[in-house]
Write a protein that holds these residues in place. Structure first.
Motif, PDB file in Angstrom:
ATOM      1  N   PHE A 137      -0.740 -17.013  -6.446  1.00 17.34           N
ATOM      2  CA  PHE A 137       0.731 -15.691  -6.838  1.00 17.34           C
ATOM      3  C   PHE A 137       1.355 -15.679  -8.175  1.00 17.34           C
ATOM      4  CE2 PHE A 137       0.499 -13.581  -1.983  1.00 17.34           C
ATOM      5  CZ  PHE A 137      -1.200 -13.792  -2.048  1.00 17.34           C
ATOM      6  N   PHE A 138       0.960 -16.580  -8.883  1.00 18.43           N
ATOM      7  CA  PHE A 138       2.228 -16.859 -10.045  1.00 18.43           C
ATOM      8  C   PHE A 138       2.435 -15.706 -11.096  1.00 18.43           C
ATOM      9  CE2 PHE A 138       2.742 -18.570 -13.931  1.00 18.43           C
ATOM     10  CZ  PHE A 138       3.710 -19.423 -14.180  1.00 18.43           C
ATOM     11  N   ALA A 139       1.268 -14.761 -11.177  1.00 18.30           N
ATOM     12  CA  ALA A 139       1.231 -13.916 -12.021  1.00 18.30           C
ATOM     13  C   ALA A 139       1.901 -12.648 -11.770  1.00 18.30           C
ATOM     14  CB  ALA A 139      -0.233 -13.762 -12.967  1.00 18.30           C
ATOM     15  N   TYR A 140       1.786 -12.438 -10.381  1.00 20.86           N
ATOM     16  CA  TYR A 140       3.157 -11.311  -9.782  1.00 20.86           C
ATOM     17  C   TYR A 140       4.236 -11.919  -9.502  1.00 20.86           C
ATOM     18  CZ  TYR A 140      -1.517 -10.006  -9.106  1.00 20.86           C
ATOM     19  OH  TYR A 140      -3.000  -9.290  -9.096  1.00 20.86           O
ATOM     20  N   TRP A 141       4.693 -13.109  -9.331  1.00 26.13           N
ATOM     21  CA  TRP A 141       5.723 -13.421  -8.968  1.00 26.13           C
ATOM     22  C   TRP A 141       7.154 -14.140 -10.321  1.00 26.13           C
ATOM     23  CZ3 TRP A 141       7.109 -18.778 -10.177  1.00 26.13           C
ATOM     24  CH2 TRP A 141       6.351 -19.483  -9.525  1.00 26.13           C
ATOM     25  N   VAL A 173       2.259  -7.901  -1.427  1.00 25.23           N
ATOM     26  CA  VAL A 173       2.229  -6.856  -1.657  1.00 25.23           C
ATOM     27  C   VAL A 173       1.218  -6.309  -2.439  1.00 25.23           C
ATOM     28  CG1 VAL A 173       2.206  -3.841  -1.169  1.00 25.23           C
ATOM     29  CG2 VAL A 173       3.755  -5.285   0.875  1.00 25.23           C
ATOM     30  N   GLU A 174       1.835  -6.399  -3.507  1.00 24.38           N
ATOM     31  CA  GLU A 174       1.400  -6.162  -4.357  1.00 24.38           C
ATOM     32  C   GLU A 174      -0.075  -7.109  -4.937  1.00 24.38           C
ATOM     33  OE1 GLU A 174       1.928  -6.000  -9.112  1.00 24.38           O
ATOM     34  OE2 GLU A 174       3.523  -6.464  -7.969  1.00 24.38           O
ATOM     35  N   ARG A 175      -0.322  -8.354  -4.592  1.00 29.26           N
ATOM     36  CA  ARG A 175      -0.809  -9.062  -4.759  1.00 29.26           C
ATOM     37  C   ARG A 175      -2.395  -8.576  -4.341  1.00 29.26           C
ATOM     38  NH1 ARG A 175      -5.061 -11.420  -4.936  1.00 29.26           N
ATOM     39  NH2 ARG A 175      -5.282 -13.646  -5.609  1.00 29.26           N
ATOM     40  N   ILE A 176      -1.968  -8.555  -2.597  1.00 36.13           N
ATOM     41  CA  ILE A 176      -2.959  -8.016  -1.989  1.00 36.13           C
ATOM     42  C   ILE A 176      -3.626  -6.343  -2.000  1.00 36.13           C
ATOM     43  CG2 ILE A 176      -3.545  -7.634   0.541  1.00 36.13           C
ATOM     44  CD1 ILE A 176      -2.769 -10.532   0.324  1.00 36.13           C
ATOM     45  N   SER A 177      -2.738  -5.608  -2.315  1.00 30.35           N
ATOM     46  CA  SER A 177      -3.399  -4.776  -3.321  1.00 30.35           C
ATOM     47  C   SER A 177      -4.744  -4.718  -4.263  1.00 30.35           C
ATOM     48  CB  SER A 177      -2.444  -3.765  -3.353  1.00 30.35           C
ATOM     49  OG  SER A 177      -1.624  -3.303  -2.211  1.00 30.35           O
ATOM     50  N   ASP A 178      -4.233  -5.383  -5.224  1.00 27.49           N
ATOM     51  CA  ASP A 178      -5.028  -5.791  -6.496  1.00 27.49           C
ATOM     52  C   ASP A 178      -5.882  -6.480  -5.192  1.00 27.49           C
ATOM     53  OD1 ASP A 178      -2.852  -4.713  -8.009  1.00 27.49           O
ATOM     54  OD2 ASP A 178      -2.641  -6.566  -8.645  1.00 27.49           O
ATOM     55  N   GLU A 207     -21.820   2.525   1.192  1.00 22.43           N
ATOM     56  CA  GLU A 207     -21.775   2.194   2.597  1.00 22.43           C
ATOM     57  C   GLU A 207     -20.444   1.721   2.269  1.00 22.43           C
ATOM     58  OE1 GLU A 207     -23.669  -1.591   3.071  1.00 22.43           O
ATOM     59  OE2 GLU A 207     -25.803  -0.443   4.358  1.00 22.43           O
ATOM     60  N   ALA A 208     -19.211   1.601   3.721  1.00 25.29           N
ATOM     61  CA  ALA A 208     -18.469   1.755   3.291  1.00 25.29           C
ATOM     62  C   ALA A 208     -17.590   0.252   3.430  1.00 25.29           C
ATOM     63  CB  ALA A 208     -17.254   1.731   4.608  1.00 25.29           C
ATOM     64  N   PRO A 209     -16.783  -0.031   2.144  1.00 17.61           N
ATOM     65  CA  PRO A 209     -15.996  -1.698   2.177  1.00 17.61           C
ATOM     66  C   PRO A 209     -15.916  -2.196   3.145  1.00 17.61           C
ATOM     67  CG  PRO A 209     -14.360  -0.166   0.986  1.00 17.61           C
ATOM     68  CD  PRO A 209     -15.362   0.422   1.519  1.00 17.61           C
ATOM     69  N   PRO A 210     -16.772  -3.343   3.220  1.00 16.60           N
ATOM     70  CA  PRO A 210     -15.350  -4.496   4.584  1.00 16.60           C
ATOM     71  C   PRO A 210     -14.319  -4.373   4.115  1.00 16.60           C
ATOM     72  CG  PRO A 210     -16.569  -5.437   2.626  1.00 16.60           C
ATOM     73  CD  PRO A 210     -16.918  -4.620   1.918  1.00 16.60           C
ATOM     74  N   ALA A 211     -13.982  -4.687   5.413  1.00 16.65           N
ATOM     75  CA  ALA A 211     -11.972  -4.317   5.267  1.00 16.65           C
ATOM     76  C   ALA A 211     -11.831  -6.111   5.483  1.00 16.65           C
ATOM     77  CB  ALA A 211     -12.188  -4.247   6.685  1.00 16.65           C
ATOM     78  N   THR A 212     -10.818  -5.884   4.718  1.00 14.68           N
ATOM     79  CA  THR A 212      -9.896  -7.708   3.985  1.00 14.68           C
ATOM     80  C   THR A 212      -9.540  -8.077   4.788  1.00 14.68           C
ATOM     81  OG1 THR A 212     -10.258  -6.768   1.857  1.00 14.68           O
ATOM     82  CG2 THR A 212      -9.220  -8.418   2.347  1.00 14.68           C
ATOM     83  N   SER A 213      -9.762  -9.411   5.250  1.00 13.43           N
ATOM     84  CA  SER A 213      -8.695 -10.064   6.266  1.00 13.43           C
ATOM     85  C   SER A 213      -7.635 -10.168   6.046  1.00 13.43           C
ATOM     86  CB  SER A 213      -9.200 -10.509   6.908  1.00 13.43           C
ATOM     87  OG  SER A 213      -9.536 -11.938   6.350  1.00 13.43           O
ATOM     88  N   LYS A 214      -6.114  -9.521   6.090  1.00  5.96           N
ATOM     89  CA  LYS A 214      -4.633  -9.877   5.424  1.00  5.96           C
ATOM     90  C   LYS A 214      -4.773 -11.614   6.038  1.00  5.96           C
ATOM     91  CE  LYS A 214      -0.719  -7.427   5.635  1.00  5.96           C
ATOM     92  NZ  LYS A 214       0.515  -6.347   5.980  1.00  5.96           N
ATOM     93  N   GLN A 215      -3.939 -11.914   4.591  1.00 11.71           N
ATOM     94  CA  GLN A 215      -3.575 -12.892   5.441  1.00 11.71           C
ATOM     95  C   GLN A 215      -2.274 -13.450   6.344  1.00 11.71           C
ATOM     96  OE1 GLN A 215      -3.576 -15.868   1.712  1.00 11.71           O
ATOM     97  NE2 GLN A 215      -5.743 -14.710   1.791  1.00 11.71           N
ATOM     98  N   PRO A 216      -1.762 -14.921   6.556  1.00  9.61           N
ATOM     99  CA  PRO A 216      -0.033 -14.545   7.307  1.00  9.61           C
ATOM    100  C   PRO A 216       1.121 -14.671   6.242  1.00  9.61           C
ATOM    101  CG  PRO A 216      -1.272 -17.017   7.717  1.00  9.61           C
ATOM    102  CD  PRO A 216      -2.630 -15.514   6.989  1.00  9.61           C
ATOM    103  N   PHE A 217       2.057 -13.942   6.503  1.00  6.31           N
ATOM    104  CA  PHE A 217       2.538 -14.301   5.181  1.00  6.31           C
ATOM    105  C   PHE A 217       3.309 -15.820   5.454  1.00  6.31           C
ATOM    106  CE2 PHE A 217       7.004 -13.381   3.687  1.00  6.31           C
ATOM    107  CZ  PHE A 217       7.317 -13.133   2.912  1.00  6.31           C
TER     108      PHE A 217
END
Length: 217
Positions: A137-141, A173-178, A207-217
């Motif tokens: 996440f370095f580039a984001y924080w 949120v920004e990283r996961i959205s990207d 086809e609909a994109p596969p759902a992205t599993s959300k990692q724990p915070f």
């Protein structure tokens, strides 16, 4: 002139040294950039210290000489070093943090590691280093770290864990959205062939994109 300690070439780990002018400068300009504390930049500064431009502070008793930070940034850039905090990579940032913390401890000779500012920087830097997926996440924080560090330096804010957590939530949120956007952009519409049992044109709906599993915070 003073006592000189020679270091064997095969001494092992990198030995960090700080010139007196660095201490004088940070006493006058507390918003000191982190990029100067990478191993490479410290070596450049220590090696070329005699030729670096000085500024005389006339309103201070004894007319103290300090380093010209703008000129140093320009000179470091020409020498091939990093000249902006936002341009650091994770390894360079980690190097600079370690050296900067050592510098802050040496600056306060009486309290050292127990000095309030040194302790505050421990909490500040450790918060980002100890987060899950910190390096990824370095580039984001990084931009958030720079902002909070400058606020601490200019306003002497104490470490506020709750506020840092709020900032990290925005980073997450920004990283996961990207990540979701990048994943969906790689999905191309499937190729279909006409069915032998029907004369209808093939469907071009992707086809609909596969759902992205959300990692724990």
């Amino acid at each position: 002139m003073g006592k000189v300690t020679l270091v064997p070439r095969s001494a092992g780990p990198h030995v960090t040294t700080f010139d007196t002018l660095l201490f004088n400068t940070i006493n006058v300009f507390p918003m000191f950039p982190l990029f100067l504390f990478t191993n490479k930049n410290l070596d450049l500064i220590n090696t070329h210290m005699p030729e670096l431009k000085r500024v005389k502070i006339s309103h201070i008793r004894g007319k103290l000489h300090i380093l010209d930070l703008k000129e140093i940034a320009k000179w470091v850039k020409e020498a091939g070093g990093i000249f902006c905090d936002e341009d650091l990579n994770f390894i360079q940032w980690s190097q600079a943090v370690k050296n900067f913390y050592q510098f802050k401890c040496l600056r306060d000779e009486d309290l050292g590691k127990e000095a309030p500012q040194a302790l505050s920087y421990v909490e500040h830097f450790a918060f980002f280093l100890n987060q899950q997926d910190s390096e990824d996440f370095f580039a984001y924080w990084l931009k958030v770290e720079v902002k909070l560090r400058k606020e601490h330096q200019s306003k002497l804010y104490a470490f506020d864990g709750n506020m840092y957590e709020q900032e990290w939530t925005l980073v997450y949120v920004e990283r996961i959205s990207d990540s979701k956007y990048a994943s969906s952009s790689l999905i191309s519409p499937p190729t279909q062939t006409p069915s032998s049992s029907t004369s209808k044109a093939p469907s071009c709906k992707p086809e609909a994109p596969p759902a992205t599993s959300k990692q724990p915070f």
